[in-house]
Design an enzyme around this catalytic site. Structure first.
Site, PDB file in Angstrom:
ATOM      1  N   GLN A  55      -6.071   4.361   3.297  1.00  0.00           N
ATOM      2  CA  GLN A  55      -7.234   4.227   2.435  1.00  0.00           C
ATOM      3  C   GLN A  55      -8.470   4.712   3.184  1.00  0.00           C
ATOM      4  O   GLN A  55      -8.449   4.747   4.404  1.00  0.00           O
ATOM      5  CB  GLN A  55      -7.422   2.785   1.936  1.00  0.00           C
ATOM      6  N   ASP A 104      -6.366 -12.048  11.624  1.00  0.00           N
ATOM      7  CA  ASP A 104      -6.738 -11.641  10.266  1.00  0.00           C
ATOM      8  C   ASP A 104      -6.073 -10.323   9.864  1.00  0.00           C
ATOM      9  O   ASP A 104      -5.673 -10.152   8.722  1.00  0.00           O
ATOM     10  CB  ASP A 104      -8.269 -11.500  10.192  1.00  0.00           C
ATOM     11  N   LYS A 114       0.860  -1.203   0.000  1.00  0.00           N
ATOM     12  CA  LYS A 114       0.000   0.000   0.000  1.00  0.00           C
ATOM     13  C   LYS A 114       0.888   1.243   0.000  1.00  0.00           C
ATOM     14  O   LYS A 114       1.792   1.386   0.821  1.00  0.00           O
ATOM     15  CB  LYS A 114      -0.927   0.005   1.214  1.00  0.00           C
ATOM     16  N   HIS A 122      -1.105  -7.154   9.045  1.00  0.00           N
ATOM     17  CA  HIS A 122      -1.157  -5.857   8.353  1.00  0.00           C
ATOM     18  C   HIS A 122      -0.788  -4.692   9.287  1.00  0.00           C
ATOM     19  O   HIS A 122       0.029  -3.844   8.949  1.00  0.00           O
ATOM     20  CB  HIS A 122      -2.547  -5.602   7.773  1.00  0.00           C
TER      21      HIS A 122
HETATM   22  C1  BG6 Z   1      -7.327  -9.379   4.352  1.00  0.00           C
HETATM   23  C2  BG6 Z   1      -8.248  -9.847   5.447  1.00  0.00           C
HETATM   24  O1  BG6 Z   1      -6.021  -9.797   4.622  1.00  0.00           O
HETATM   25  O2  BG6 Z   1      -7.367  -7.963   4.269  1.00  0.00           O
HETATM   26  C3  BG6 Z   1      -9.655  -9.368   5.188  1.00  0.00           C
HETATM   27  O3  BG6 Z   1      -8.226 -11.263   5.494  1.00  0.00           O
HETATM   28  C4  BG6 Z   1      -9.670  -7.867   4.997  1.00  0.00           C
HETATM   29  O4  BG6 Z   1     -10.509  -9.729   6.249  1.00  0.00           O
HETATM   30  C5  BG6 Z   1      -8.641  -7.460   3.950  1.00  0.00           C
HETATM   31  O5  BG6 Z   1     -10.966  -7.492   4.571  1.00  0.00           O
HETATM   32  C6  BG6 Z   1      -8.524  -5.955   3.828  1.00  0.00           C
HETATM   33  O6  BG6 Z   1      -7.741  -5.637   2.717  1.00  0.00           O
HETATM   34  P1  BG6 Z   1      -7.939  -4.281   1.956  1.00  0.00           P
HETATM   35  O7  BG6 Z   1      -6.812  -4.227   0.987  1.00  0.00           O
HETATM   36  O8  BG6 Z   1      -9.282  -4.332   1.295  1.00  0.00           O
HETATM   37  O9  BG6 Z   1      -7.908  -3.202   2.990  1.00  0.00           O
END
Ligand code: BG6
Length: 489
Positions: A368, A236, A183, A241
């Site tokens: 975002q 998750d 990102k 992340h």
């Molecule tokens: C994924 C998760 O890794 O990232 C999901 O498993 C989540 O639950 C997603 O919705 C979010 O990704 P992004 O790029 O849409 O923010």
């Protein structure tokens, strides 16, 4: 890369990820000339498909730019190979298929092979072994594997997974993906800190009061409840992340921006992070509200589940730079908006009093939906005030950068997808954005005790209506010295 044959094999090619992300990303990379136009793409799946129907279905999300690369030209590079994940003959014939393409390549060079495993982690080990034994590239070319989370569910299971893959592949051949590392705004953290001179001197506990890293989604589990229930929001989103964002925010400057130097600093940072305790973690779960279904209303969610869909925890870093600065990591589904944001709040300085303000400078990095970077500062409100000096009116304002206006909405990668960057980095052999085993050992160490406690004790999360924060959450953050009220925009 461009002078050699290149094959990308997608395991699980009939799945959602391939349709939503992988095929569109590969198209974009070819269209922009980052990947060679002679690229060979092989979809691998367990059941045979009708190739034109497969292509029509899986390439439906590609945004064609007819002038740069006609869709038919791109899709003519796609083949499909049906076979079991554990069947050696199927990998042998995959090898022959790839070899036929390689031998027909005008360069006469051996072909590079990149394998993307969009398959359940239970078969990672088997597929890695089969590839290694039957479908490796020839000497002089690379064989690389891309895998995606979950990388285990705790320290022990990661250790097992790591042993399985390490048996067949070197760490330099393994590209573990965390798509948040692709990102743009998170990628910019290192540039912001180390390509400027004004931020780094302030990047310490003397000046920084607290840091918030927040992920919110205005979606539920959308039929993924069965899967999500075995995972929960900490595994998750937070352990991967948000922790990646934390690492780039808090690590010391690496010697260079090469993968090995970055990993060294990430690991050094994680080693000084204390294990997260359940008693300092806030758990929530969304219920029906604002016209949306609740987590337990998802037919795939087990009845009565206490799985957290919302969690917040505070990381404490026991090192000179950060001792005493709370890092609040919050993630939740079923909330009011889709937002991912980092907020660095600075401490007030003694002379702020003279201005009659309680200055809360904040550096906000909006990952975002609309990428932005801005500093919340205090400005004098224009106009003549009733009194003098101290009586001036002052207002928090945002001084900043909006990516869409600065770089243009359509600039590659701002509008593009993180998977494009991940695929390209793997093809180029650049591991700066892939997740190393060393950092995973540390990140699982930090979260495993708390996750085990949740798995065993199943504490009741605070149930909240879809679109609203759980009751008591704001008070909980205050009790950890953090003010989550929104910054000026
Ligand atoms: C994924 C998760 O890794 O990232 C999901 O498993 C989540 O639950 C997603 O919705 C979010 O990704 P992004 O790029 O849409 O923010």
């Amino acid at each position: 890369l461009h002078s050699m044959p290149l094959t990308i094999v997608i395991f699980g090619a009939t799945g959602d990820l391939a349709r939503k992300k992988l095929f569109p990303s590969l198209y974009q990379l070819c269209m922009q000339g980052h990947l060679p136009s002679h690229l060979n793409i092989v979809g691998y799946g367990r059941s045979p498909v009708d190739l034109p129907a497969f292509i029509a279905k899986q390439c439906v999300n590609i945004k064609e730019n007819r002038r740069a690369l006609r869709l038919e030209h791109f899709t003519s590079r796609i083949q499909f190979h049906a076979g079991g994940y554990d069947a050696p003959p199927s990998y042998q014939s995959l090898d022959l298929t790839i070899r036929a393409y390689e031998e027909a390549h005008p360069s006469g060079k051996p072909g590079n092979r990149l394998f993307f495993l969009s398959v359940p982690p239970a078969v990672f080990g088997t597929v890695a072994e089969m590839i290694s034994q039957h479908a490796r590239a020839e000497r002089g070319a690379f064989t690389r594997l891309m895998i995606e989370k979950p990388f285990g569910r705790d320290l022990q299971t990661f250790h097992e997974l790591n042993q399985l893959t390490a048996r067949h592949f070197e760490e330099t051949q393994l590209f573990r993906i965390d798509h948040y590392l692709g990102k743009e705004v998170l990628l910019n953290i290192s540039t912001l800190r180390w390509a400027n001179s004004v931020f780094e001197p302030l990047w310490t506990r003397e000046h920084i009061h607290s840091v918030q890293i927040t992920f919110k989604e205005n979606l539920g589990t959308e039929g993924r409840g069965g899967y999500f229930d075995g995972v929960g929001i900490v595994r998750d989103v937070i352990q991967n992340h948000l922790l990646q964002a934390f690492m780039f925010l808090a690590m010391d400057a690496p010697q260079t921006m090469c993968a090995s130097d970055i990993v060294e600093m990430k690991v050094a940072l994680l080693r000084s992070v204390k294990c997260v305790e359940l008693q300092h973690t806030f758990l929530g779960q969304f219920a029906a509200g604002n016209g949306e279904k609740g987590y337990l209303d998802d037919e795939t969610t087990p009845a009565g589940s206490r799985c957290p869909t919302f969690a917040a925890c505070v990381l404490s870093v026991d090192n000179e730079r950060w001792r005493g600065v709370p890092f609040l990591l919050t993630a939740g589904k079923g909330l009011d908006e889709r937002l991912c944001e980092v907020r660095v709040r600075f401490k007030p300085q003694p002379y702020n009093k003279m201005m009659g303000v309680d200055a809360h400078n904040e550096l906000v990095m909006r990952v975002q939906p609309d990428e932005a970077l801005y500093m919340v500062a205090v400005a004098k409100t224009p106009g003549i005030s009733a009194g003098v000096g101290r009586d001036e009116r002052r207002t928090p304002v945002a001084m900043g950068l909006r990516y869409a206006s600065q770089f243009g909405d359509g600039s590659p990668f701002v509008s593009g997808d993180a998977y494009e960057r991940m695929l390209l980095n793997a093809a180029r052999g650049d591991q700066a954005l892939s997740v190393s085993a060393a950092e995973l050992f540390e990140s699982w160490r930090i979260f495993t005790p708390m996750l085990h406690q949740i798995d065993q004790e199943k504490p009741q999360p605070v149930v909240h209506a879809f679109g609203e924060l759980p009751a008591g959450f704001i008070e909980w953050t205050e009790s950890h010295g953090i003010d989550i009220s929104p910054p000026a925009r």
